[in-house]
Design a protein around this motif. Structure first.
Motif, PDB file in Angstrom:
ATOM      1  N   ARG A 243      22.075  14.388  46.084  1.00 42.46           N
ATOM      2  CA  ARG A 243      22.990  13.526  46.845  1.00 42.46           C
ATOM      3  C   ARG A 243      24.410  13.619  46.303  1.00 42.46           C
ATOM      4  NH1 ARG A 243      25.682   8.964  47.039  1.00 42.46           N
ATOM      5  NH2 ARG A 243      25.366   8.597  44.810  1.00 42.46           N
ATOM      6  N   ARG A 244      24.568  13.573  44.981  1.00 44.91           N
ATOM      7  CA  ARG A 244      25.901  13.649  44.389  1.00 44.91           C
ATOM      8  C   ARG A 244      26.539  15.009  44.659  1.00 44.91           C
ATOM      9  NH1 ARG A 244      27.308  12.113  38.716  1.00 44.91           N
ATOM     10  NH2 ARG A 244      29.291  11.733  39.768  1.00 44.91           N
ATOM     11  N   ALA A 245      25.740  16.057  44.631  1.00 44.30           N
ATOM     12  CA  ALA A 245      26.266  17.383  44.953  1.00 44.30           C
ATOM     13  C   ALA A 245      26.751  17.425  46.398  1.00 44.30           C
ATOM     14  CB  ALA A 245      25.199  18.445  44.708  1.00 44.30           C
ATOM     15  N   ALA A 246      25.969  16.811  47.296  1.00 45.26           N
ATOM     16  CA  ALA A 246      26.369  16.767  48.711  1.00 45.26           C
ATOM     17  C   ALA A 246      27.649  15.959  48.880  1.00 45.26           C
ATOM     18  CB  ALA A 246      25.238  16.148  49.539  1.00 45.26           C
ATOM     19  N   GLU A 247      27.754  14.864  48.143  1.00 42.38           N
ATOM     20  CA  GLU A 247      28.942  14.007  48.226  1.00 42.38           C
ATOM     21  C   GLU A 247      30.192  14.751  47.777  1.00 42.38           C
ATOM     22  OE1 GLU A 247      29.186  10.618  45.476  1.00 42.38           O
ATOM     23  OE2 GLU A 247      29.369   9.367  47.261  1.00 42.38           O
ATOM     24  N   VAL A 248      30.066  15.481  46.666  1.00 38.99           N
ATOM     25  CA  VAL A 248      31.226  16.217  46.149  1.00 38.99           C
ATOM     26  C   VAL A 248      31.605  17.349  47.091  1.00 38.99           C
ATOM     27  CG1 VAL A 248      32.053  17.659  44.254  1.00 38.99           C
ATOM     28  CG2 VAL A 248      30.740  15.595  43.765  1.00 38.99           C
ATOM     29  N   ARG A 249      30.607  18.046  47.614  1.00 41.29           N
ATOM     30  CA  ARG A 249      30.919  19.152  48.538  1.00 41.29           C
ATOM     31  C   ARG A 249      31.601  18.642  49.799  1.00 41.29           C
ATOM     32  NH1 ARG A 249      25.985  23.542  48.767  1.00 41.29           N
ATOM     33  NH2 ARG A 249      25.950  24.084  46.557  1.00 41.29           N
ATOM     34  N   GLU A 250      31.184  17.468  50.250  1.00 43.53           N
ATOM     35  CA  GLU A 250      31.794  16.908  51.447  1.00 43.53           C
ATOM     36  C   GLU A 250      33.205  16.398  51.159  1.00 43.53           C
ATOM     37  OE1 GLU A 250      31.388  16.162  55.563  1.00 43.53           O
ATOM     38  OE2 GLU A 250      30.069  17.186  54.147  1.00 43.53           O
ATOM     39  N   ARG A 251      33.390  15.869  49.974  1.00 44.80           N
ATOM     40  CA  ARG A 251      34.667  15.257  49.621  1.00 44.80           C
ATOM     41  C   ARG A 251      35.715  16.295  49.256  1.00 44.80           C
ATOM     42  NH1 ARG A 251      35.399  10.930  44.639  1.00 44.80           N
ATOM     43  NH2 ARG A 251      37.665  11.026  44.510  1.00 44.80           N
ATOM     44  N   LEU A 252      35.310  17.367  48.578  1.00 47.23           N
ATOM     45  CA  LEU A 252      36.266  18.346  48.079  1.00 47.23           C
ATOM     46  C   LEU A 252      36.158  19.645  48.855  1.00 47.23           C
ATOM     47  CD1 LEU A 252      35.689  17.916  44.228  1.00 47.23           C
ATOM     48  CD2 LEU A 252      37.210  16.612  45.725  1.00 47.23           C
ATOM     49  N   ASP A 253      37.315  20.253  49.117  1.00 48.32           N
ATOM     50  CA  ASP A 253      37.268  21.580  49.720  1.00 48.32           C
ATOM     51  C   ASP A 253      37.053  22.619  48.612  1.00 48.32           C
ATOM     52  OD1 ASP A 253      39.733  22.024  48.426  1.00 48.32           O
ATOM     53  OD2 ASP A 253      40.879  21.470  50.215  1.00 48.32           O
ATOM     54  N   GLU A 254      36.942  23.869  49.012  1.00 50.34           N
ATOM     55  CA  GLU A 254      36.611  24.917  48.046  1.00 50.34           C
ATOM     56  C   GLU A 254      37.676  25.030  46.949  1.00 50.34           C
ATOM     57  OE1 GLU A 254      35.585  29.721  47.955  1.00 50.34           O
ATOM     58  OE2 GLU A 254      35.891  28.684  49.861  1.00 50.34           O
ATOM     59  N   ARG A 255      38.929  24.931  47.328  1.00 50.16           N
ATOM     60  CA  ARG A 255      39.999  25.047  46.332  1.00 50.16           C
ATOM     61  C   ARG A 255      39.903  23.913  45.313  1.00 50.16           C
ATOM     62  NH1 ARG A 255      44.944  22.807  45.685  1.00 50.16           N
ATOM     63  NH2 ARG A 255      46.508  24.016  44.513  1.00 50.16           N
ATOM     64  N   GLU A 256      39.650  22.686  45.775  1.00 51.12           N
ATOM     65  CA  GLU A 256      39.554  21.553  44.853  1.00 51.12           C
ATOM     66  C   GLU A 256      38.352  21.706  43.922  1.00 51.12           C
ATOM     67  OE1 GLU A 256      41.425  17.778  47.286  1.00 51.12           O
ATOM     68  OE2 GLU A 256      39.523  18.624  47.976  1.00 51.12           O
ATOM     69  N   ARG A 257      37.267  22.233  44.453  1.00 50.64           N
ATOM     70  CA  ARG A 257      36.091  22.445  43.591  1.00 50.64           C
ATOM     71  C   ARG A 257      36.399  23.478  42.517  1.00 50.64           C
ATOM     72  NH1 ARG A 257      33.292  22.086  48.679  1.00 50.64           N
ATOM     73  NH2 ARG A 257      33.030  24.350  48.767  1.00 50.64           N
TER      74      ARG A 257
END
Length: 374
Positions: free
Chosen positions: A324-338
């Motif tokens: 769930r946390r991984a999904a949340e971060v992927r949804e919240r951040l774009d590729e550059r931010e990650r």
């Protein structure tokens, strides 16, 4: 680095110089000189037409008398006393003309230049005030940036490579199923039955279905057209009154009730029955699944309920929170931010923001004492 620190330094220097210029002359003396200068200008404006030529001797006498009184207000030895006396000399004659007033105004120019020290101090104070306000605004902006960086860094331990599809697939499967089931339900159920369904969902606070407006609800409950499905009522509302007379007993009543509340009817869809993405924490999700099952069972086929069970099993998995946390971060951040989070760039930017914030705070403290009330 922003230009705020040099702006503060320059504005401070300008204000300090302007304040010193006033102090060198003496503010009280400048204010007294300003009052005399302003009253001289008023005299010029009031009497220039009357005191020139030969037409108004009384005006000429009044002007000379008031001029003499003004000059005497400046004590002997006062700065610019000679300039004011030179003004009086311009009018020491029996007949005045426009040129005399022009020469008098020219004699006041040195006075104007010194009095402008007061205006320049005000302008410098305003520039310093604006520079300080901009610096304070930038500090607030930097504080928000630091807070946002802290939020990002709190996600740095999230496993971004976790298989979030293990969550997405069953949730999307249920959402598609309940959307299709509810669409079919709206096509076959009467509007009255839908009203009753919405009433029952009020017992389930985690299923936030829309409320039907009171006037529309009253119409559906009393009119024969309320036995029709909602899509049919929306179709009727598009007909002309003459055509509508063939389908309902009171075309005007349907138009008033349905046409004016069309948006409320169109908002009745499966959205409140679907699951969010990213999903909620496990405990919240399990409570919501329990309520959804109680609501959805009233209209959906067993296949839709089966999708809910699949999601429930996923929510019980010990690995759920990591996914769930991984999904949340992927949804919240774009590729550059990650990428910036993983590379450490976010931490570097946070440190730079903190350093700039502290420099500006120090600069504000250093220049604060110069903002006197004078």
């Amino acid at each position: 680095m922003s230009d705020l620190e040099p702006r503060l330094a320059d504005a401070h220097e300008e204000y300090d110089a302007a304040r010193t210029a006033v102090e060198e002359f003496g503010e009280d003396e400048l204010r007294r000189l300003e009052r005399v200068r302003d009253r001289l200008r008023e005299l010029f404006e009031r009497y220039e037409d009357r005191a020139t030529g030969t037409g108004d001797f009384r005006g000429f006498i009044e002007f000379q008398s008031q001029l003499d009184a003004l000059v005497s207000e400046l004590p002997e030895g006062a700065r610019h006393r000679e300039s004011v006396e030179a003004v009086e000399d311009c009018f020491d004659k029996r007949r005045l003309n426009a040129g005399d007033f022009e020469r008098a105004r020219a004699e006041l120019e040195p006075v104007d230049e010194d009095i402008d020290r007061l205006r320049e101090r005000e302008r410098a104070r305003e520039r310093l005030r604006e520079a300080r306000l901009d610096a304070e605004g930038r500090i607030e902006e930097l504080e928000r940036e630091v807070s946002a960086y802290d939020d990002l860094l709190a996600l740095s331990d999230v496993d971004l490579d976790a298989p979030v599809a293990d969550l997405r697939v069953p949730i999307e499967g249920y959402n598609r199923a309940v959307d299709a089931a509810f669409s079919k339900y709206l096509e076959r159920a009467s509007a009255r039955e839908v009203v009753s369904f919405l009433d029952r969902t009020e017992w389930f606070p985690l299923v936030d279905t829309p409320r039907m407006p009171a006037d529309l609800r009253a119409y559906i409950e009393r009119a024969e057209a309320g036995t029709e499905p909602i899509p049919k009522l929306l179709e009727y509302a598009e007909h002309s009154r003459s055509k509508l007379d063939h389908y309902v007993a009171d075309a005007d009543a349907l138009k008033r009730a349905v046409t004016t509340q069309r948006t409320a009817l169109e908002r009745i869809d499966a959205t409140p029955l679907q699951l969010e993405w990213p999903p909620r924490p496990a405990d919240e999700l399990r409570y919501r699944l329990r309520e959804l099952r109680a609501v959805v069972t009233g209209f959906a086929p067993v296949e839709t309920i089966a999708h809910l069970r699949e999601v429930r099993e996923v929510a019980r998995d010990p690995d759920y929170e990591r996914l769930r946390r991984a999904a949340e971060v992927r949804e919240r951040l774009d590729e550059r931010e990650r990428e910036r989070l993983v590379s450490g760039a976010v931490g570097d930017d946070r440190e730079q923001a903190i350093e700039e914030r502290e420099r500006l705070r120090e600069a504000l403290g250093r220049y604060a004492p110069t903002m006197s009330s004078s």
